[in-house]
Design an enzyme around this catalytic site. Structure first.
Site, PDB file in Angstrom:
ATOM      1  N   ASP A   1       0.871  -1.164   0.000  1.00 39.78           N
ATOM      2  CA  ASP A   1       0.000   0.000   0.000  1.00 39.78           C
ATOM      3  C   ASP A   1       0.919   1.228   0.000  1.00 39.78           C
ATOM      4  O   ASP A   1       2.139   1.095   0.168  1.00 39.78           O
ATOM      5  CB  ASP A   1      -0.883  -0.036   1.252  1.00 39.78           C
TER       6      ASP A   1
ATOM      7  N   ASP B   1      -0.063   4.926   1.472  1.00 36.86           N
ATOM      8  CA  ASP B   1      -0.190   5.760   2.670  1.00 36.86           C
ATOM      9  C   ASP B   1       0.038   4.944   3.940  1.00 36.86           C
ATOM     10  O   ASP B   1      -0.586   3.905   4.156  1.00 36.86           O
ATOM     11  CB  ASP B   1      -1.587   6.390   2.719  1.00 36.86           C
TER      12      ASP B   1
END
Length: 546
Positions: free
Chosen positions: A97, A99
């Site tokens: 991912d 963030d």
């Protein structure tokens, strides 16, 4: 370890062994050993007050001697912790991912989100301008809390759906335990009232679980607006407030307010870390394939990755997918991939192959698997959101999963302090005393036991304050794991504070979960010596119950 403490532990262990064969136990400290009151043999002492306080003082002395031994076996905040056995030698493909996985943000970001959402409430939802007097408090909420949408209550719930009393907040004020018990007919929240699989309040569920790091400003804003309405005796509908705050937080993302602010002052909001590039470079050097799947937009990701990794960041990734709309990305088979050109324009070409150096938007995991062939346990995916990033991958697709939990590092550092260890060691010892001395029913004994219960309650509150004054640790209630930890244990094979922890391990390292004893199991003596995790001594009671 001090000699006295060693002898107490040894006597206790030996006592447990004899107890199992029906022989009488010595009146000594016995870790992991519980005495059935009906089988005790001695008569109670004549002076119970003196007797109980002498046991109390002896327990304190032994506890004090144990603390240095416990402190010599500190946890490493940069370690990786395992829920399932997993060898990195089996992992060929690493996914990430964006963030709070590849990139971390400064404390300024949550203030930005809070202020922007607060302004949207005022300007677009017609909320009173006076709520501007509330500022973001980074120390108010923790992740994993539940919010009762209809009652406007923020609370902490354990792995068994029990509310931790003392952690229920209406606005910015704690709700008395008696009121909580009256509202919920106890402290248990039935399954049908809990949030859905992804932590959302839907289909009649009254609870919403906040699992995202970005949800910290949302919880605080909800509490602040609730506080304003309550303080000013304003009648309002809690369901409407919840929806309006949720929509305002969403719009900070959807309308690009957050993205534009970060891109305009990237050094203020992004925590630069050379270790992110070091992790990716290490994996590339060992021939690992890598991919990125994020819900963030293309230009935002590009600028952030250029800042923390370098302008050549795309060379490290075999596939890059933006605006993936997780968790729908893992379940919706209908959305095809679209190619994004250098100017951010979406192309209409049909995608037959996911090419290195190219950025793709939308898509779905089923098409991703078809185009890449990256299936099963050879894939390890890292993310910070236990539901949106990890749950579907481990349950439906057989990928291995790694959870990034930034709070872990600070909590371990707290747990390594002498004050915390002293408090927890004595708290466990005192609990053991209460467990074994409760067989004494005379008035003097009961009066002393009530004093001990009061001290235990005060120490529990002290323990909570080590982490967060309102809600305590992310991972524990008073005794039980939190609901957050329950889901973490279910959906993450390994977890760590940041990706940089991978630098401490070789690419063929095997993670072995600790075999923690069940309530009815005894640990091996060698485990006690090797790990240093000594069970707090329970003073063994062998008094005949009348």
């Amino acid at each position: 370890m001090a000699a006295a403490a060693r002898s107490v532990l040894a006597a206790g262990w030996a006592g447990c062994g004899r107890r199992r064969w029906g022989r009488r136990l010595p009146a000594a400290a016995a870790p992991y050993c519980t005495v059935a009151p009906q089988r005790e043999r001695r008569q109670p002492p004549a002076d119970m007050r003196s007797y109980l306080w002498s046991r109390y003082k002896e327990a304190k002395r032994v506890t004090k001697e144990l603390v240095p031994s416990i402190m010599s076996n500190m946890l490493n905040p940069d370690a990786i912790f395992s829920n399932n056995e997993m060898s990195l030698s089996d992992i060929e493909i690493y996914g990430f991912d964006y963030d709070y996985t590849l990139v971390f943000y400064s404390k300024h970001l949550h203030t930005l989100i809070f202020n922007a959402a607060r302004d949207l409430l005022i300007n677009e939802h017609r909320y009173p301008a006076e709520i501007r007097k509330y500022d973001y408090d980074p120390n108010f909420a923790i992740r994993g809390l539940h919010y009762d949408v209809h009652r406007a209550l923020l609370m902490k719930i354990d792995a068994f759906h029990y509310i931790q009393l003392g952690t229920v907040y209406r606005g910015l004020s704690v709700v008395p335990d008696e009121e909580v018990i009256a509202m919920y007919d106890g402290s248990h929240v039935p399954l049908e009232q809990m949030s859905d699989f992804y932590g959302k309040s839907s289909q009649g569920n009254t609870m919403k679980q906040f699992m995202d790091i970005f949800s910290l400003p949302e919880m605080t804003l909800l509490s602040c607006v609730n506080e304003y309405f309550l303080k000013n005796n304003i009648d309002y509908e809690p369901v409407h407030l919840y929806k309006d705050v949720k929509d305002s937080i969403r719009d900070v993302h959807i309308k690009g307010i957050m993205y534009r602010a970060i891109e305009a002052d990237i050094e203020k909001y992004i925590c630069y870390a050379e270790q992110t590039r070091a992790v990716l470079a290490k994996l590339a050097d060992h021939g690992k394939k890598m991919f990125l799947i994020t819900n963030s937009p293309s230009s935002f990701v590009d600028k952030g990755m250029r800042f923390i990794v370098g302008k050549d960041w795309r060379d490290l990734f075999d596939v890059v997918i933006v605006q993936a709309d997780k968790p729908n990305f893992f379940n919706d088979k209908r959305r095809p991939f679209r190619k994004v050109n250098e100017r951010g324009v979406l192309l209409w070409d049909k995608i037959h192959k996911l090419q290195k150096g190219q950025i793709y938007k939308q898509g779905n995991l089923y098409e991703f698997l078809k185009l890449t062939g990256w299936r099963g346990s050879k894939v390890l995916y890292f993310g910070d959101h236990i539901y949106s990033d990890l749950a579907d991958l481990t349950l439906k697709h057989g990928w291995r999963t790694g959870a990034i939990i930034p709070e872990l590092r600070s909590e371990i550092k707290i747990m390594n302090t002498e004050k915390y260890i002293q408090t927890m060691t004595w708290l466990q010892t005192l609990t053991g005393l209460l467990e074994h001395m409760q067989v004494h029913r005379d008035p003097d004994s009961q009066m002393i036991l009530e004093e001990w219960k009061k001290e235990r309650k005060e120490m529990r509150e002290m323990n909570r304050n080590f982490f967060n004054a309102q809600f305590g640790s992310l991972f524990r209630t008073d005794e039980n794991p939190t609901y957050f930890l329950r889901r973490l244990s279910r959906f993450a094979d390994i977890y760590m504070a940041s990706l940089s922890c991978l630098l401490n391990y070789e690419p063929d390292y095997t993670f072995y979960p600790r075999r923690t004893p069940l309530q009815h199991e005894l640990p091996g003596w060698s485990d006690q010596l090797c790990t240093g995790t000594f069970r707090i001594p329970f003073l063994q009671e062998t008094v005949q119950v009348k």
